[in-house]
Scaffold this motif. Sequence first.
Motif: not given
Length: 202
Positions: A187, A189-190, A193, A24, A28-30, A195
């Motif tokens: 999870s 990924m903006t 971001g 990563i 990344e956000t949750t 991945l």
Amino acid sequence: MHDNIKSSQFDFTSPRLISTSLCISDAETTLGAPAVWRAKEDIVQKAVLLVDPSMRALQAGVLVGWNVFTARGRRSQRVYLQVWRPVDVNRRAYRLVGETKIAALWVGHSFFPLRPPDRILVEPGDVLGLHFPRFNPIPWSPVPCDRNNEHFFKYNPSRLLAMKGTIVFDRPAHDWMPCRNYSFNASIMTTRGQLMFMIDAV
């Protein structure tokens, strides 16, 4: 009618999912509550829930995996982890944009990484939902009702889901413990971001 719902099924027997490494970079956000043990379990069957409509995605991104805790009393039950998009918040009207089907084959925490074709595009304002055709294997705990965070529900939703349109959800009664944390999260990924999954075949 909306026919572009992203739907996938998690295949527990596929060797391509046995060994996964994750690299990563950037953001990344949750979205959702921690996937931990909780004491409460739903007793109702055949429902779809928007677990906390106040907990919304803040920016666009791609849903790349799910963290889930499944409870002892609901093993072998199947559940759809979902992303819903608001159509008319005042009417509690939402549209399903993507889902992942999993089976609660064991007790405890699991992480389900999604392969690129199965990932779900998320937009600001999207919320998480659960659809359980029988019992719900994901436990929950009550939380204070202090930010319009009561869950929404619709019983026996199969016909409405099959129509792939907008669903107007119902609001629970206050004596139902309407504000809850369910033990799963996404999870995401903006768009800033990156991945990369490196999946080792067995």
